[in-house]
Design an enzyme around this catalytic site. Sequence first.
Site, PDB file in Angstrom:
ATOM      1  N   ASP A 172      -5.236   3.568  -2.612  1.00  0.00           N
ATOM      2  CA  ASP A 172      -6.337   3.953  -3.792  1.00  0.00           C
ATOM      3  C   ASP A 172      -5.836   5.224  -3.416  1.00  0.00           C
ATOM      4  O   ASP A 172      -6.804   6.096  -3.509  1.00  0.00           O
ATOM      5  CB  ASP A 172      -7.519   4.033  -2.376  1.00  0.00           C
ATOM      6  CG  ASP A 172      -8.982   4.108  -2.797  1.00  0.00           C
ATOM      7  OD1 ASP A 172      -8.489   4.479  -4.443  1.00  0.00           O
ATOM      8  OD2 ASP A 172      -9.216   4.453  -2.541  1.00  0.00           O
ATOM      9  N   ASP A 183      -2.146  -0.911   5.799  1.00  0.00           N
ATOM     10  CA  ASP A 183      -2.289  -0.641   6.834  1.00  0.00           C
ATOM     11  C   ASP A 183      -3.652  -0.330   7.059  1.00  0.00           C
ATOM     12  O   ASP A 183      -4.775  -0.237   8.164  1.00  0.00           O
ATOM     13  CB  ASP A 183      -1.345   1.029   6.573  1.00  0.00           C
ATOM     14  CG  ASP A 183      -2.487   1.990   6.852  1.00  0.00           C
ATOM     15  OD1 ASP A 183      -3.338   2.688   6.720  1.00  0.00           O
ATOM     16  OD2 ASP A 183      -1.632   1.980   5.080  1.00  0.00           O
ATOM     17  N   ASP A 207       0.282   4.953   1.053  1.00  0.00           N
ATOM     18  CA  ASP A 207      -0.567   5.869   2.251  1.00  0.00           C
ATOM     19  C   ASP A 207      -0.212   5.040   3.194  1.00  0.00           C
ATOM     20  O   ASP A 207      -1.411   4.475   3.557  1.00  0.00           O
ATOM     21  CB  ASP A 207      -2.099   6.568   2.451  1.00  0.00           C
ATOM     22  CG  ASP A 207      -2.472   7.290   0.938  1.00  0.00           C
ATOM     23  OD1 ASP A 207      -1.405   9.055   0.586  1.00  0.00           O
ATOM     24  OD2 ASP A 207      -3.292   7.217   0.114  1.00  0.00           O
ATOM     25  N   ASP A 218       0.834  -0.944   0.821  1.00  0.00           N
ATOM     26  CA  ASP A 218      -0.146   0.202   0.026  1.00  0.00           C
ATOM     27  C   ASP A 218       1.110   1.548   0.055  1.00  0.00           C
ATOM     28  O   ASP A 218       2.008   0.826  -0.244  1.00  0.00           O
ATOM     29  CB  ASP A 218      -0.598   0.032   1.348  1.00  0.00           C
ATOM     30  CG  ASP A 218      -1.324   1.471   1.400  1.00  0.00           C
ATOM     31  OD1 ASP A 218      -2.063   1.383   0.119  1.00  0.00           O
ATOM     32  OD2 ASP A 218      -1.728   1.650   2.703  1.00  0.00           O
ATOM     33  N   ASP A 266      -3.316  12.595   0.816  1.00  0.00           N
ATOM     34  CA  ASP A 266      -4.209  13.260   0.738  1.00  0.00           C
ATOM     35  C   ASP A 266      -4.705  15.042   1.558  1.00  0.00           C
ATOM     36  O   ASP A 266      -5.080  15.653   0.864  1.00  0.00           O
ATOM     37  CB  ASP A 266      -5.691  12.404   0.515  1.00  0.00           C
ATOM     38  CG  ASP A 266      -5.346  11.759  -0.870  1.00  0.00           C
ATOM     39  OD1 ASP A 266      -5.287  11.743  -1.606  1.00  0.00           O
ATOM     40  OD2 ASP A 266      -6.595  10.542  -0.481  1.00  0.00           O
TER      41      ASP A 266
END
Length: 266
Positions: free
Chosen positions: A116, A198, A27, A25, A36
Amino acid sequence: MAAPNSAPPAQAASANSKRFLILFDFDETIIAENSDDAVVRAAPGQRLPDRLTAAYREGHYNEHMQRVLAYLAEQGVAEDAIRTALEKIPPTPGLTALFNFLRAHQQDYEAVVVSDANTYFIETWLRRFGARPLFRQVFTNPAGFDAAGRLVLRPFHAHGCARCPANMCKQVILRDYLARRREERGGLAFRRVLYVGDGANDVCPSLALGPGDVVFPRRDFPMHRLLEAAAGAGGAVSGGPLKAQVVPWSSGEDVVACLQTLVKER
């Protein structure tokens, strides 16, 4: 997402002999915070108007970020400011040691990002920290600047998974990638698949892993809490049983310790 450019024959042969696939992943896994949130610091007053935060709908974060990026453009926030905000994000603790390990063992580990976030955020950060060559492919939501200088975000794909946000199911991405790579590798599967994450949306791809694989949930983050709750309930999570070994991590060095034992396998 488009497949990576074809490698020269010698490089392709090397890629097809790698024994382990490790997926990350982005972030709060590769980087120490949510990208973001970091970009919002480029907004006037370093915050969003209440109307934007109030419009967020659970499971539709991609749509929310489309509105956030449109707002930044309306406020005259230029690419330089967005890029600077991204490049200031530090890696998670121990991530540098983990990347150095993967650089030293590229003959064994094939690495991929499944996130994402979006292409602009991830590619910008990985290039800034010299880590882009480590990853064979980055799966994330497409994003780029249009002719008017606005950063435009789109969803990754449509899917039918009820557990995942509308724009992305990481399990679908993982299964498709494994099938494609097995075909490209002449029917040879990876010996083990490893997943480092996470968030809650990292649980779904973990369910696609088998008993010889390893899931690394970041300690005390949503993925870890969900897997701990599942273990207390007999090992089942929404969508099926978790078969892979679970190794929680607080630092990238915790992951390195496990990878060091795997690389000794013959």
